[in-house]
Design a protein around this motif. Sequence first.
Motif, PDB file in Angstrom:
ATOM      1  N   ILE A  88      10.292  22.845  -5.911  1.00 32.13           N
ATOM      2  CA  ILE A  88      10.284  23.509  -4.775  1.00 32.13           C
ATOM      3  C   ILE A  88       8.798  23.917  -4.534  1.00 32.13           C
ATOM      4  N   MET A  89       8.223  23.471  -3.379  1.00 30.34           N
ATOM      5  CA  MET A  89       6.904  23.709  -2.935  1.00 30.34           C
ATOM      6  C   MET A  89       6.686  24.966  -2.424  1.00 30.34           C
ATOM      7  N   GLU A  90       7.546  25.514  -1.557  1.00 34.05           N
ATOM      8  CA  GLU A  90       7.390  26.893  -0.944  1.00 34.05           C
ATOM      9  C   GLU A  90       8.686  27.443  -0.815  1.00 34.05           C
ATOM     10  N   THR A  91       8.563  28.690  -1.072  1.00 35.56           N
ATOM     11  CA  THR A  91       9.772  29.499  -0.802  1.00 35.56           C
ATOM     12  C   THR A  91       9.531  30.510   0.071  1.00 35.56           C
ATOM     13  N   PHE A  92      10.299  30.711   1.287  1.00 41.39           N
ATOM     14  CA  PHE A  92      10.138  31.736   2.363  1.00 41.39           C
ATOM     15  C   PHE A  92      10.988  32.767   2.124  1.00 41.39           C
ATOM     16  N   GLU A  93      12.088  32.530   1.899  1.00 44.22           N
ATOM     17  CA  GLU A  93      13.077  33.610   1.646  1.00 44.22           C
ATOM     18  C   GLU A  93      14.109  32.988   0.613  1.00 44.22           C
ATOM     19  N   GLU A  94      14.795  33.920   0.198  1.00 44.78           N
ATOM     20  CA  GLU A  94      15.990  33.195  -0.942  1.00 44.78           C
ATOM     21  C   GLU A  94      16.717  32.224  -0.582  1.00 44.78           C
ATOM     22  N   ASN A  95      16.871  32.149   0.815  1.00 43.69           N
ATOM     23  CA  ASN A  95      17.938  30.940   1.250  1.00 43.69           C
ATOM     24  C   ASN A  95      17.127  29.861   2.155  1.00 43.69           C
ATOM     25  N   CYS A  96      15.894  29.857   1.807  1.00 41.42           N
ATOM     26  CA  CYS A  96      14.893  29.150   2.746  1.00 41.42           C
ATOM     27  C   CYS A  96      13.814  28.367   1.863  1.00 41.42           C
ATOM     28  N   CYS A  97      13.373  27.021   2.079  1.00 43.96           N
ATOM     29  CA  CYS A  97      12.202  26.787   0.982  1.00 43.96           C
ATOM     30  C   CYS A  97      11.985  25.350   1.529  1.00 43.96           C
ATOM     31  N   LEU A 107      20.919  -0.362  -4.633  1.00 46.07           N
ATOM     32  CA  LEU A 107      21.285  -1.780  -4.528  1.00 46.07           C
ATOM     33  C   LEU A 107      20.254  -2.822  -5.270  1.00 46.07           C
ATOM     34  N   TRP A 108      20.306  -2.971  -6.648  1.00 49.28           N
ATOM     35  CA  TRP A 108      19.584  -3.624  -7.251  1.00 49.28           C
ATOM     36  C   TRP A 108      18.066  -3.589  -7.125  1.00 49.28           C
ATOM     37  N   ASN A 109      17.629  -2.390  -6.749  1.00 45.34           N
ATOM     38  CA  ASN A 109      16.251  -2.085  -6.334  1.00 45.34           C
ATOM     39  C   ASN A 109      15.933  -3.014  -4.911  1.00 45.34           C
ATOM     40  N   ILE A 110      16.821  -3.277  -4.059  1.00 45.00           N
ATOM     41  CA  ILE A 110      16.326  -3.583  -2.839  1.00 45.00           C
ATOM     42  C   ILE A 110      15.727  -2.757  -2.161  1.00 45.00           C
ATOM     43  N   ILE A 111      16.451  -1.574  -2.310  1.00 43.72           N
ATOM     44  CA  ILE A 111      15.933  -0.201  -1.702  1.00 43.72           C
ATOM     45  C   ILE A 111      15.213   0.408  -2.944  1.00 43.72           C
ATOM     46  N   ALA A 112      13.794   0.536  -2.706  1.00 39.45           N
ATOM     47  CA  ALA A 112      12.898   0.813  -3.866  1.00 39.45           C
ATOM     48  C   ALA A 112      13.164   2.403  -3.916  1.00 39.45           C
ATOM     49  N   PRO A 113      12.473   3.238  -4.936  1.00 36.76           N
ATOM     50  CA  PRO A 113      12.624   4.435  -4.889  1.00 36.76           C
ATOM     51  C   PRO A 113      11.805   5.099  -3.944  1.00 36.76           C
ATOM     52  N   ARG A 114      12.613   6.362  -3.671  1.00 36.98           N
ATOM     53  CA  ARG A 114      11.880   7.106  -2.169  1.00 36.98           C
ATOM     54  C   ARG A 114      11.663   8.706  -2.462  1.00 36.98           C
ATOM     55  N   GLU A 115      10.539   9.049  -1.884  1.00 38.63           N
ATOM     56  CA  GLU A 115      10.117  10.644  -1.814  1.00 38.63           C
ATOM     57  C   GLU A 115      10.518  10.978  -0.614  1.00 38.63           C
ATOM     58  N   PHE A 116      10.958  12.544  -0.571  1.00 36.81           N
ATOM     59  CA  PHE A 116      11.294  13.065   0.677  1.00 36.81           C
ATOM     60  C   PHE A 116      10.565  14.469   0.494  1.00 36.81           C
ATOM     61  N   VAL A 117      10.087  15.085   1.420  1.00 40.13           N
ATOM     62  CA  VAL A 117       9.860  16.577   1.533  1.00 40.13           C
ATOM     63  C   VAL A 117      10.783  17.169   2.625  1.00 40.13           C
ATOM     64  N   ASP A 118      11.615  17.925   2.304  1.00 42.23           N
ATOM     65  CA  ASP A 118      12.490  18.824   3.228  1.00 42.23           C
ATOM     66  C   ASP A 118      12.292  20.223   3.348  1.00 42.23           C
ATOM     67  N   PHE A 119      12.561  20.750   4.401  1.00 41.34           N
ATOM     68  CA  PHE A 119      12.811  22.001   4.669  1.00 41.34           C
ATOM     69  C   PHE A 119      14.313  22.301   4.662  1.00 41.34           C
TER      70      PHE A 119
END
Length: 207
Positions: A88-97, A107-119
């Motif tokens: 968790i990078m930031e917490t705004f309220e209990e239900n929001c971060c 798929l046998w690493n055809i799709i390499a590891p991914r990173e996401f930053v999500d609200f």
Amino acid sequence: MDPLPNPAPLASKLRNTLIRYHCIGDGEWRVAKKTKDATVWRKPSEEFSGYLYKAQGVVEDITNRIVDHIRPGPYRLDWDSLMTSMDIMETFEENCCVMRYTTAGQLWNIIAPREFVDFSYTTSYEDGLLTCGISLDYGEVRPNFVRGFNHPCGWFCVPLKDSPGHSLLTGYIQTELRGMLPQSAVDTAMSSTLANFYSDIKKALKS
């Protein structure tokens, strides 16, 4: 890198978008995969050139406990085999971060590891809950990862009227994996991942 958005209008817009997806008529969806745990449909996304996926299945447990296993928090990493790290990078309220997480290769690493930053935002919906999210262009991209992007995504979880110990879980997912990938590989991975999500969460809730 964009600054962090004001959470209140973003949360409101995200909720309204997910409710709009939830009202799309059955005739617009095409079945992509069916298992004993869930059915997965898809339709062209309005947000990007890929698909908006809808997944639905009945899960034996109460709504709050199911959503606690899906939204950002200590449970998710324990059972979701696709997710390899989450903070968790930031917490705004209990239900929001804002959270950053990484996913395993597929798929046998055809799709390499991914990173996401999500609200991420969790709110009430009818007699149950909606937990939803959208990716942000925020934070440095770590080496060895491709930064993916989630267009508005979310999970509706409502108790079944005639069986209160069971809940109907409906997800809407539209993930842009980015990087050089054949679209057919992405589509295969998405349908299977969503179907597996249901069998995995059922096992986690029983354990």
